[in-house]
Design a protein around this motif. Structure first.
Motif, mmCIF file in Angstrom:
data_model
loop_
_atom_site.group_PDB
_atom_site.id
_atom_site.type_symbol
_atom_site.label_atom_id
_atom_site.label_comp_id
_atom_site.label_asym_id
_atom_site.label_seq_id
_atom_site.Cartn_x
_atom_site.Cartn_y
_atom_site.Cartn_z
ATOM 1 N N TRP A 139 0.833 -1.197 0.000
ATOM 2 C CA TRP A 139 0.000 0.000 0.000
ATOM 3 C C TRP A 139 0.873 1.254 0.000
ATOM 4 C CZ3 TRP A 139 -4.991 0.192 -1.018
ATOM 5 C CH2 TRP A 139 -5.735 1.332 -0.693
ATOM 6 N N CYS A 140 0.900 1.961 -1.117
ATOM 7 C CA CYS A 140 1.694 3.189 -1.259
ATOM 8 C C CYS A 140 0.816 4.333 -1.763
ATOM 9 C CB CYS A 140 2.854 2.958 -2.220
ATOM 10 S SG CYS A 140 3.992 1.636 -1.752
ATOM 11 N N VAL A 141 -0.409 4.395 -1.259
ATOM 12 C CA VAL A 141 -1.384 5.352 -1.776
ATOM 13 C C VAL A 141 -1.034 6.791 -1.413
ATOM 14 C CG1 VAL A 141 -3.778 6.121 -1.539
ATOM 15 C CG2 VAL A 141 -3.265 3.716 -1.949
ATOM 16 N N GLY A 142 -0.431 7.022 -0.287
ATOM 17 C CA GLY A 142 -0.097 8.385 0.103
ATOM 18 C C GLY A 142 -0.106 8.540 1.606
ATOM 19 N N VAL A 143 -0.105 9.778 2.058
ATOM 20 C CA VAL A 143 -0.019 10.060 3.489
ATOM 21 C C VAL A 143 -1.075 11.088 3.882
ATOM 22 C CG1 VAL A 143 2.439 9.544 3.602
ATOM 23 C CG2 VAL A 143 1.695 11.887 3.094
ATOM 24 N N ARG A 144 -1.293 11.180 5.178
ATOM 25 C CA ARG A 144 -2.165 12.195 5.756
ATOM 26 C C ARG A 144 -1.454 12.771 6.980
ATOM 27 N NH1 ARG A 144 -5.083 9.397 10.093
ATOM 28 N NH2 ARG A 144 -4.554 7.175 9.988
ATOM 29 N N PRO A 145 -1.764 14.006 7.367
ATOM 30 C CA PRO A 145 -1.086 14.610 8.519
ATOM 31 C C PRO A 145 -1.265 13.778 9.779
ATOM 32 C CG PRO A 145 -2.351 16.252 7.304
ATOM 33 C CD PRO A 145 -2.735 14.909 6.743
ATOM 34 N N ASP A 146 -0.273 13.809 10.640
ATOM 35 C CA ASP A 146 -0.368 13.087 11.901
ATOM 36 C C ASP A 146 -1.631 13.518 12.655
ATOM 37 O OD1 ASP A 146 0.040 12.387 14.748
ATOM 38 O OD2 ASP A 146 2.018 11.758 14.054
ATOM 39 N N PRO A 147 -2.448 12.551 13.106
ATOM 40 C CA PRO A 147 -3.702 12.887 13.820
ATOM 41 C C PRO A 147 -3.486 13.727 15.074
ATOM 42 C CG PRO A 147 -3.667 10.567 13.173
ATOM 43 C CD PRO A 147 -2.293 11.104 12.923
ATOM 44 N N LEU A 148 -2.263 13.814 15.554
ATOM 45 C CA LEU A 148 -1.979 14.600 16.751
ATOM 46 C C LEU A 148 -2.491 16.035 16.613
ATOM 47 C CD1 LEU A 148 -0.442 15.104 19.460
ATOM 48 C CD2 LEU A 148 1.552 15.688 18.061
ATOM 49 N N VAL A 149 -2.359 16.621 15.415
ATOM 50 C CA VAL A 149 -2.717 18.032 15.263
ATOM 51 C C VAL A 149 -4.225 18.246 15.386
ATOM 52 C CG1 VAL A 149 -0.705 18.472 13.822
ATOM 53 C CG2 VAL A 149 -2.857 17.875 12.737
ATOM 54 N N GLN A 150 -5.016 17.214 15.105
ATOM 55 C CA GLN A 150 -6.473 17.344 15.224
ATOM 56 C C GLN A 150 -6.900 17.467 16.678
ATOM 57 O OE1 GLN A 150 -8.504 17.853 12.842
ATOM 58 N NE2 GLN A 150 -8.041 16.701 11.020
ATOM 59 N N ASP A 151 -6.087 16.947 17.596
ATOM 60 C CA ASP A 151 -6.457 16.916 19.007
ATOM 61 C C ASP A 151 -5.994 18.150 19.776
ATOM 62 O OD1 ASP A 151 -7.520 14.395 18.528
ATOM 63 O OD2 ASP A 151 -5.631 13.381 19.005
ATOM 64 N N ILE A 152 -5.264 19.034 19.109
ATOM 65 C CA ILE A 152 -4.733 20.198 19.816
ATOM 66 C C ILE A 152 -5.806 21.250 20.050
ATOM 67 C CG2 ILE A 152 -3.016 22.054 19.712
ATOM 68 C CD1 ILE A 152 -1.252 20.243 18.069
ATOM 69 N N GLY A 153 -6.808 21.282 19.148
ATOM 70 C CA GLY A 153 -7.864 22.271 19.296
ATOM 71 C C GLY A 153 -7.621 23.555 18.529
ATOM 72 N N LEU A 154 -6.644 23.549 17.617
ATOM 73 C CA LEU A 154 -6.350 24.718 16.796
ATOM 74 C C LEU A 154 -6.953 24.518 15.408
ATOM 75 C CD1 LEU A 154 -2.610 25.258 17.814
ATOM 76 C CD2 LEU A 154 -4.621 26.509 18.642
ATOM 77 N N PRO A 155 -7.203 25.593 14.667
ATOM 78 C CA PRO A 155 -7.827 25.473 13.344
ATOM 79 C C PRO A 155 -6.984 24.622 12.387
ATOM 80 C CG PRO A 155 -7.897 27.740 14.109
ATOM 81 C CD PRO A 155 -7.013 26.997 15.065
ATOM 82 N N THR A 156 -7.674 23.762 11.635
ATOM 83 C CA THR A 156 -6.995 22.918 10.659
ATOM 84 C C THR A 156 -7.652 23.048 9.298
ATOM 85 O OG1 THR A 156 -8.371 20.997 11.210
ATOM 86 C CG2 THR A 156 -6.286 21.234 12.407
ATOM 87 N N GLU A 157 -6.925 22.660 8.285
ATOM 88 C CA GLU A 157 -7.423 22.633 6.915
ATOM 89 C C GLU A 157 -7.005 21.304 6.303
ATOM 90 O OE1 GLU A 157 -5.908 24.723 2.854
ATOM 91 O OE2 GLU A 157 -6.558 26.119 4.423
ATOM 92 N N ARG A 158 -7.983 20.431 6.066
ATOM 93 C CA ARG A 158 -7.706 19.091 5.562
ATOM 94 C C ARG A 158 -6.698 18.353 6.449
ATOM 95 N NH1 ARG A 158 -7.486 19.752 -1.062
ATOM 96 N NH2 ARG A 158 -9.597 20.600 -1.289
ATOM 97 N N GLY A 159 -6.878 18.513 7.755
ATOM 98 C CA GLY A 159 -6.026 17.819 8.712
ATOM 99 C C GLY A 159 -4.719 18.493 9.018
ATOM 100 N N ARG A 160 -4.430 19.623 8.371
ATOM 101 C CA ARG A 160 -3.176 20.343 8.596
ATOM 102 C C ARG A 160 -3.449 21.640 9.351
ATOM 103 N NH1 ARG A 160 -0.516 20.709 2.695
ATOM 104 N NH2 ARG A 160 1.462 20.881 3.837
ATOM 105 N N LEU A 161 -2.543 22.017 10.235
ATOM 106 C CA LEU A 161 -2.721 23.234 11.012
ATOM 107 C C LEU A 161 -2.685 24.461 10.109
ATOM 108 C CD1 LEU A 161 -0.473 22.512 14.119
ATOM 109 C CD2 LEU A 161 -2.929 22.926 14.146
#
Length: 445
Positions: free
Chosen positions: A276-298
């Protein structure tokens, strides 16, 4: 730009120096730490937290999987490359932006917490999963050393089992390898994997006349869709010449223990290997910080600072950095951008502490390189398309210049691979349950 903010002293510090904490030691984080050390010159405490004790040079991971490079060649120890820095081995579990604390769990279940005056978020990315039945259970990820070592063992094992199989159908299934995702990683894995397994098969008399079958699938219209069409055509030609069954506009509809079902045609392909080499997504850690994100990125500005929290900067795959060369979009999640954003993060954090002047991020791609094994590669340095031996020279030269260490060892392995046969044996050091696709290590920056 990042503004000066009043620091909260850390009672555990024992010294009255500002404390800079960097989360992640991938391309962005590692570069940021080195830049901070150079710019601050002991005028601040620097702590880096990562679940690995090394910086991993991911672009050469396919060469580890096929035995061209030994695994330690692309792993640069943090203790050696980041002098004067506190290295914390652990996985960050929680960040409290109000209290300015970072909490982590170490590899043996212990925990710790530290306060910060400046925080650099460079946690990187993880495997991108799609809602395809069976993929999480039966596919092999490809994002870290354990996965590369396991895949090398797996490829070797399939050829060895095929050599002793009496059922022709089983023999064919074990000699069939499917890669999903025709981006950089998937293309390199397929190109180098087909040569590796062909070499393995030649060593077994029972497989004389049997050619391992490799398939490369992607829903895109061509391989390497991110690159110039000429480079895409070069890679496609190399793959097909080596016998890879390249299928664009097609992917996996379902994965089963001994076969996969393809989209559109519902064709079932017997196999024991799905990579499986489909791609990557931002580390889920940033979703839990409570800061604004865009497509999973801060969401950050061109200065990499988080709005409302000037003491926090983010860079690399976790940051949606505005791309000034393409208004309205964020910079791509590539090692090239991560490295340069890490350098800017160091500059702007140092400036916020009174050392130097801040800048905004602006960077145009310098080109891309794709190693296809042997003397084949595709590259476009400064927009000049290259293939064959010139592209290989540029590709390997670029990697040697980009690595923060181990250059002589890597060059020596390349030289030995050119004159000596590879030693193909199963090491058995990594088992399948240690490299699950959904949680495989993937801190890239």
């Amino acid at each position: 730009m990042v503004r000066k903010v009043r620091r909260k002293p850390d009672p555990a510090a024992g010294e009255d120096l500002p404390h800079v904490v960097v989360v992640g030691a991938g391309f962005a984080g590692h570069t940021a730490v080195r830049g901070l050390v150079r710019r601050l010159r002991g005028r601040a405490r620097i702590t880096v937290i990562d679940q690995n004790d090394h910086f991993l040079y991911l672009p050469l991971l396919p060469e580890v999987a096929v035995g061209t490079l030994e695994p330690r060649r692309i792993a640069v120890p943090l203790a050696q490359s980041l002098h004067g820095v506190d290295v914390v081995l652990g996985e960050v579990r929680h960040i409290d932006v109000d209290e300015r604390t970072v909490a982590w769990t170490d590899p043996e279940g212990g925990s710790g917490q530290v306060t910060y005056d400046r925080l650099v978020l460079a946690a990187g990315s993880v495997n991108k999963l799609l809602p395809v039945p069976g993929v999480a259970e039966y596919a092999h990820g490809f994002r870290g050393l354990p996965e590369a070592l396991y895949l090398r063992d797996h490829l070797t094992r399939q050829i060895e089992l095929a050599a002793t199989a009496r059922d022709p159908a089983e023999k064919a299934a074990r000699c069939t390898f499917i890669v999903v995702g025709a981006g950089y990683t998937g293309t390199e894995v397929a190109a180098q994997g087909v040569s590796f397994t062909a070499e393995l098969a030649r060593a077994h008399p029972a497989l004389r006349g049997v050619s391992p079958r490799w398939m490369l699938l992607d829903i895109a219209k061509r391989v390497l869709p991110e690159l110039d069409e000429r480079l895409s055509h070069t890679a496609d030609s190399v793959l097909r010449e080596r016998g890879v069954d390249v299928r664009t506009g097609q992917s996996v509809a379902e994965a089963l223990p001994t076969c996969v079902r393809l989209t559109d045609t519902d064709e079932e392909v017997p196999t024991h290997t799905l990579i499986w080499c489909v791609g990557v997504r931002p580390d889920p850690l940033v979703q839990d910080i409570g800061l604004p994100t865009e497509r999973g990125r801060l969401v950050v500005g061109t200065d990499l600072a988080v709005a409302g929290h000037p003491e926090i900067v983010a860079c690399g795959d976790v940051a949606a950095v505005p791309d000034v060369t393409r208004p309205g979009s964020a910079t791509p999640m590539t090692a090239q951008h991560a490295t340069r954003q890490g350098a800017l993060a160091a500059r702007n954090v140092a400036a916020s502490l009174g050392h130097g002047t801040p800048r905004a991020y602006k960077h145009s791609d310098l080109g891309f390189v794709v190693g296809l094994g042997g003397t084949d590669a595709a590259a476009n340095p400064l927009g000049v398309p290259l293939s064959g031996l010139p592209a290989t020279a540029v590709t390997r030269g670029y990697h040697l210049l980009s690595m923060p260490g181990n250059r002589i060892r890597v060059a020596a392995d390349w030289l030995l691979d050119a004159v000596l046969p590879r030693q193909a044996v199963q090491l058995g050091v990594v088992r399948g349950q240690h490299v699950p696709l959904e949680t495989g290590p993937a801190r890239t920056g």
